[in-house]
Motif scaffolding. Structure first.
Motif, PDB file in Angstrom:
ATOM      1  N   LEU A   1       0.834  -1.203   0.000  1.00  0.00           N
ATOM      2  CA  LEU A   1       0.000   0.000   0.000  1.00  0.00           C
ATOM      3  C   LEU A   1       0.868   1.252   0.000  1.00  0.00           C
ATOM      4  N   LEU A   2       1.914   1.258   0.825  1.00  0.00           N
ATOM      5  CA  LEU A   2       2.814   2.415   0.886  1.00  0.00           C
ATOM      6  C   LEU A   2       3.486   2.647  -0.465  1.00  0.00           C
ATOM      7  N   ARG A   3       3.984   1.595  -1.080  1.00  0.00           N
ATOM      8  CA  ARG A   3       4.639   1.750  -2.388  1.00  0.00           C
ATOM      9  C   ARG A   3       3.655   2.244  -3.453  1.00  0.00           C
ATOM     10  N   ASP A   4       2.424   1.731  -3.411  1.00  0.00           N
ATOM     11  CA  ASP A   4       1.408   2.176  -4.366  1.00  0.00           C
ATOM     12  C   ASP A   4       1.096   3.658  -4.190  1.00  0.00           C
ATOM     13  N   LYS A   5       0.994   4.110  -2.936  1.00  0.00           N
ATOM     14  CA  LYS A   5       0.720   5.530  -2.666  1.00  0.00           C
ATOM     15  C   LYS A   5       1.859   6.410  -3.178  1.00  0.00           C
ATOM     16  N   LEU A   6       3.084   5.956  -2.996  1.00  0.00           N
ATOM     17  CA  LEU A   6       4.230   6.732  -3.479  1.00  0.00           C
ATOM     18  C   LEU A   6       4.234   6.811  -5.005  1.00  0.00           C
ATOM     19  N   ARG A   7       3.895   5.703  -5.647  1.00  0.00           N
ATOM     20  CA  ARG A   7       3.851   5.715  -7.119  1.00  0.00           C
ATOM     21  C   ARG A   7       2.728   6.611  -7.619  1.00  0.00           C
ATOM     22  N   GLU A   8       1.588   6.607  -6.931  1.00  0.00           N
ATOM     23  CA  GLU A   8       0.484   7.495  -7.306  1.00  0.00           C
ATOM     24  C   GLU A   8       0.920   8.960  -7.295  1.00  0.00           C
ATOM     25  N   ARG A   9       1.786   9.301  -6.338  1.00  0.00           N
ATOM     26  CA  ARG A   9       2.287  10.665  -6.233  1.00  0.00           C
ATOM     27  C   ARG A   9       3.515  10.903  -7.100  1.00  0.00           C
ATOM     28  N   LYS A  10       3.899   9.845  -7.866  1.00  0.00           N
ATOM     29  CA  LYS A  10       5.063   9.910  -8.758  1.00  0.00           C
ATOM     30  C   LYS A  10       6.342  10.277  -7.995  1.00  0.00           C
ATOM     31  N   LEU A  11       6.491   9.682  -6.837  1.00  0.00           N
ATOM     32  CA  LEU A  11       7.679   9.904  -6.016  1.00  0.00           C
ATOM     33  C   LEU A  11       8.670   8.765  -6.246  1.00  0.00           C
ATOM     34  N   SER A  12       9.913   9.120  -6.502  1.00  0.00           N
ATOM     35  CA  SER A  12      10.950   8.130  -6.770  1.00  0.00           C
ATOM     36  C   SER A  12      11.518   7.615  -5.445  1.00  0.00           C
ATOM     37  N   PHE A  13      11.650   6.288  -5.342  1.00  0.00           N
ATOM     38  CA  PHE A  13      12.097   5.706  -4.083  1.00  0.00           C
ATOM     39  C   PHE A  13      12.805   4.381  -4.308  1.00  0.00           C
ATOM     40  N   LEU A  14      13.512   3.935  -3.283  1.00  0.00           N
ATOM     41  CA  LEU A  14      14.110   2.612  -3.240  1.00  0.00           C
ATOM     42  C   LEU A  14      13.478   1.858  -2.083  1.00  0.00           C
ATOM     43  N   ASP A  15      13.047   0.611  -2.327  1.00  0.00           N
ATOM     44  CA  ASP A  15      12.454  -0.158  -1.236  1.00  0.00           C
ATOM     45  C   ASP A  15      13.520  -1.011  -0.556  1.00  0.00           C
TER      46      ASP A  15
ATOM     47  N   PRO B   1      15.329   1.293   6.468  1.00  0.00           N
ATOM     48  CA  PRO B   1      13.875   1.465   6.539  1.00  0.00           C
ATOM     49  C   PRO B   1      13.209   0.825   5.331  1.00  0.00           C
ATOM     50  N   ASP B   2      11.886   0.794   5.335  1.00  0.00           N
ATOM     51  CA  ASP B   2      11.167   0.173   4.221  1.00  0.00           C
ATOM     52  C   ASP B   2      11.341   0.963   2.924  1.00  0.00           C
ATOM     53  N   ILE B   3      11.403   2.284   3.052  1.00  0.00           N
ATOM     54  CA  ILE B   3      11.488   3.150   1.875  1.00  0.00           C
ATOM     55  C   ILE B   3      12.524   4.248   2.109  1.00  0.00           C
ATOM     56  N   ILE B   4      13.374   4.474   1.097  1.00  0.00           N
ATOM     57  CA  ILE B   4      14.206   5.676   1.075  1.00  0.00           C
ATOM     58  C   ILE B   4      13.800   6.478  -0.159  1.00  0.00           C
ATOM     59  N   LEU B   5      13.469   7.736   0.045  1.00  0.00           N
ATOM     60  CA  LEU B   5      13.047   8.603  -1.052  1.00  0.00           C
ATOM     61  C   LEU B   5      14.268   9.138  -1.768  1.00  0.00           C
ATOM     62  N   GLU B   6      14.291   9.008  -3.079  1.00  0.00           N
ATOM     63  CA  GLU B   6      15.435   9.510  -3.854  1.00  0.00           C
ATOM     64  C   GLU B   6      15.432  11.032  -3.910  1.00  0.00           C
ATOM     65  N   VAL B   7      14.243  11.618  -3.772  1.00  0.00           N
ATOM     66  CA  VAL B   7      14.112  13.066  -3.619  1.00  0.00           C
ATOM     67  C   VAL B   7      13.314  13.286  -2.342  1.00  0.00           C
ATOM     68  N   PRO B   8      13.865  14.012  -1.367  1.00  0.00           N
ATOM     69  CA  PRO B   8      13.156  14.193  -0.101  1.00  0.00           C
ATOM     70  C   PRO B   8      11.844  14.941  -0.274  1.00  0.00           C
TER      71      PRO B   8
ATOM     72  N   ILE C   1      11.035  17.839   6.880  1.00  0.00           N
ATOM     73  CA  ILE C   1      11.686  17.121   5.788  1.00  0.00           C
ATOM     74  C   ILE C   1      11.735  15.630   6.111  1.00  0.00           C
ATOM     75  N   VAL C   2      11.448  14.821   5.095  1.00  0.00           N
ATOM     76  CA  VAL C   2      11.426  13.362   5.246  1.00  0.00           C
ATOM     77  C   VAL C   2      12.276  12.729   4.148  1.00  0.00           C
ATOM     78  N   HIS C   3      13.258  11.924   4.562  1.00  0.00           N
ATOM     79  CA  HIS C   3      14.119  11.205   3.618  1.00  0.00           C
ATOM     80  C   HIS C   3      13.759   9.731   3.520  1.00  0.00           C
ATOM     81  N   TRP C   4      13.124   9.203   4.539  1.00  0.00           N
ATOM     82  CA  TRP C   4      12.791   7.782   4.551  1.00  0.00           C
ATOM     83  C   TRP C   4      11.441   7.564   5.239  1.00  0.00           C
ATOM     84  N   ILE C   5      10.831   6.398   4.955  1.00  0.00           N
ATOM     85  CA  ILE C   5       9.541   6.046   5.553  1.00  0.00           C
ATOM     86  C   ILE C   5       9.603   4.608   6.031  1.00  0.00           C
ATOM     87  N   GLU C   6       9.147   4.402   7.248  1.00  0.00           N
ATOM     88  CA  GLU C   6       9.044   3.056   7.810  1.00  0.00           C
ATOM     89  C   GLU C   6       7.567   2.711   8.018  1.00  0.00           C
TER      90      GLU C   6
END
Length: 283
Positions: free
Chosen positions: A168-182, A195-202, A209-214
């Motif tokens: 669900l988290l990855r789908d939400k990030l893709r919906e917002r067109k946010l680049s990330f590494l899982d 963490p589960d997600i590191i954002l390639e662009v904060p 400011i958020v660089h990662w999401i758990e």
């Protein structure tokens, strides 16, 4: 769902009288109708597991095991179709799945003259038809399907729910067109604890400011959150900078006290997420 510390304590106090059976969830929903079932189940599971950790040693003494085993043998002889093992677990306030493990291990030790391996025990708990005694197989099965806090069924459900929320988290990030590494991509790059997600662009969330999401598919109570902070979140902060923790089943709102230090808490995917430009720190 965010709860005050006082609200959490009220729910936790009520759970002290409950056993980990299906009926307990109905009692919780009736008592706290404004709270979601997932939040109530997560809170009950946390509190019940703490109760078991406090008392498990008394159930594992040789005397206790012999007492439980002989009570089971006598009860199943006279009432083979009754849920005698489930009833025994409830009577002594012990997890049905943990009681089933004790009785199964004692039974196999008697049958084979040696202590069975954990692998054998776990395989029989997962698949009770492997148990050579038909009655015991039925009673172990009753315990595992009626225990909402322990056992192989609960482990599978928790794993599936955790995976579901990560997807669900990855789908939400893709919906917002946010680049990330899982997490899998990060491990492939050689990171051992991520963490589960590191954002390639904060991004900015509520001005932070958020660089990662758990992702945590559980309720964030005081004890578990403190453990996560010490064992995970601060190490993520040291390596990757400030981040966001999503407790999908809610958390105690007073725990969201480290925002200025770089740990933000949420109970769902943020609605006001703003992408920051490289090098400028501006959206």
């Amino acid at each position: 769902m965010k709860l005050s510390r006082a609200e959490y304590k009220t729910i936790a106090k009520f759970t002290e009288q409950l056993r980990p059976t299906r009926q307990c969830m109905q009692m919780l929903k009736d008592k706290f109708p404004s709270h979601s079932q997932s939040t109530l189940l997560s809170i009950f599971s946390l509190e019940y597991q703490r109760r078991m950790k406090r008392t498990i040693s008394k159930h594992h003494t040789p005397e206790a095991i012999e007492h439980y085993y002989h009570r089971y043998v006598n009860a199943v002889t006279t009432h083979p179709s009754s849920p005698v093992l489930l009833d025994l677990a409830s009577e002594v306030d012990f997890s049905p799945s943990l009681m089933a493990r004790l009785i199964l291990e004692r039974f196999l030790e008697e049958q084979e003259g040696a202590v069975p391996t954990k692998q054998v025990i776990n395989s029989m708990l997962r698949e009770p038809s492997l148990i050579p005694d038909h009655n015991l197989a039925n009673h172990v099965y009753q315990c595992t399907i009626n225990d909402c806090c322990y056992g192989p069924l609960v482990d599978c459900i928790k794993h599936a729910i955790g995976q579901e929320h990560e997807i669900l988290l990855r789908d939400k990030l893709r919906e917002r067109k946010l680049s990330f590494l899982d997490e899998n991509q990060l491990r492939a790059k050689g990171y051992d604890k991520t963490p589960d997600i590191i954002l390639e662009v904060p991004v900015a969330v509520e001005g932070h400011i958020v660089h990662w999401i758990e992702s945590k598919a559980s309720f964030g109570d005081e004890c578990s959150h403190r453990t996560y902070l010490n064992e995970q979140f601060w190490s993520y902060w040291n390596r990757f900078g400030p981040g966001l923790v999503i407790y999908w089943h809610g958390f105690i709102e007073e725990l969201d006290c480290n925002r200025d230090r770089g740990i933000l808490l949420g109970d769902g995917f943020p609605s006001d997420i703003v992408t920051l430009c490289h090098g400028t720190g501006q959206g």
